[in-house]
Each structure stands twice: as structure tokens, then as C-alpha cells.
Scaffold this active site. Structure first.
Site: not given
Ligand code: PNS
Length: 164
Positions: A18, A42, A95, A133
Site C-alpha cells: 500500500h 468484514k 498486483r 493484508s
Molecule cells: O482493500 P479492499 O478490501 O479490496 O477494498 C475494497 C473497497 C473498499 C474499495 C470496496 O469494497 C468499496 O469500494 N466498498 C464501498 C462500497 C461500494 O461503493 N460498493 C460498490 C462499488 S463495487
């Protein structure tokens, strides 16, 4: 004036993968808002407040200008959060091929929800290609060596979670 980007994620905890994306992102964007998803469903290892503290400490540790990186949290739709922060860009790291399908899906869903917000990807540094993570947590829990995979301020707090 260059754009503001939102760099969203779970950051449970922030890794060197990150911070490498953040460092690269600062080349392209004037300001990056690191946005921690506050979805406790989560079942994160670290609370939102802990994750935000670790990000702030890691930003200091990487020597970045703290004025150019803000740490915040959000819930609800990411595009709505981005709009509320006047950000037109969502920054994500990529990645391996395994990330691609999920990221393509999210980027297109977000574009459907708000076509004015662009998702921009930065390729992960090859040194951290395998760092995630979830893997870092598993290795730490099982007593493996995770130093070098997480920023220095994260290491003792991660080991403490597993009484290591
Ligand atoms: O690090 P991560 O867990 O892969 O991040 C995922 C994240 C936070 C980017 C994603 O879950 C997110 O944007 N959640 C917010 C809800 C949302 O907007 N969902 C619709 C878009 S797919």
C-alpha cells in the site's frame, strides 16, 4: 492544479504494498485521501481507528509530506464519498492477474454509478507483488516473519494482536 485522488481500501492493516502505491500516486496526484472502509461486517483485525492511526504513522515513516496525504474513513458507496470530497479519481493498486477481474468489475460498477469519477490503477512494485493484508495476517498469526512486508510502525501492533 493536479487532481485529488481517493485511495480506498480495508487497510487491515496497511502493508508496504500500500505505501508503495501511495508513493507512486503522489507522483501523479497533488493530494491523496486514504479512505478506510468502515464496514465492521468484514470482521477486521484492527478497528477503523487503529487502522487510521497505523496509516498516519506509516505515512510519517515513509517520509511523505503529510499535507498531501489525508486519512479518513467512509461507509456507503465509494463514488458518493469521492464526490463529497470533490475527488474525480479513485486510485487502486494492481498486483497479479487475480486482482484484475475484481478490479475491472468494481471500476465498471463505479463508472455506472457515477461516470464522472475515473478509476486509475498503479501497478504494484514487484518487490511487493505477493503482499496482501490477508496473507500478512495469516503468516503473522502462524509465527512467520513479516518484517519488511509492513511499515515499521505496523509490525509491533500486528505481532501484539497474536501475542507474538
Ligand atoms: O482493500 P479492499 O478490501 O479490496 O477494498 C475494497 C473497497 C473498499 C474499495 C470496496 O469494497 C468499496 O469500494 N466498498 C464501498 C462500497 C461500494 O461503493 N460498493 C460498490 C462499488 S463495487
Amino acid at each position: 492544479m493536479r487532481a485529488i485522488a481517493v485511495y480506498p481500501g480495508s487497510f487491515d492493516p496497511i502493508t508496504k504494498g500500500h505505501t508503495a502505491i501511495l508513493a507512486s500516486g503522489l507522483v501523479a496526484f497533488e493530494k491523496i485521501i486514504v479512505a478506510v472502509l468502515s464496514n465492521e461486517a468484514k470482521e477486521p483485525l484492527f478497528s477503523v481507528a487503529e487502522r487510521m492511526d497505523l496509516i498516519r504513522e506509516s505515512v510519517i515513516d515513509m517520509g511523505a509530506n503529510p499535507d498531501r496525504i489525508e486519512v479518513d474513513n467512509f461507509d456507503g458507496l465509494l463514488v458518493d464519498y469521492a464526490k463529497s470530497r470533490n475527488a474525480r479519481v479513485i486510485l487502486r493498486g494492481l498486483r497479479a492477474v487475480a486482482d484484475f477481474e475484481y478490479e475491472l468489475q468494481m471500476a465498471n460498477m463505479n463508472r455506472h454509478l457515477n461516470p464522472e469519477v475515473e478509476t486509475v490503477f498503479i501497478m504494484a512494485n514487484d518487490a511487493y507483488f505477493y503482499v496482501a493484508s490477508n496473507l500478512v495476517k495469516e503468516v503473522a498469526r502462524l509465527g512467520g516473519n513479516v518484517s519488511g512486508l509492513v511499515p515499521a510502525p505496523v509490525l509491533p501492533r500486528l505481532l501484539a494482536k497474536f501475542d507474538k
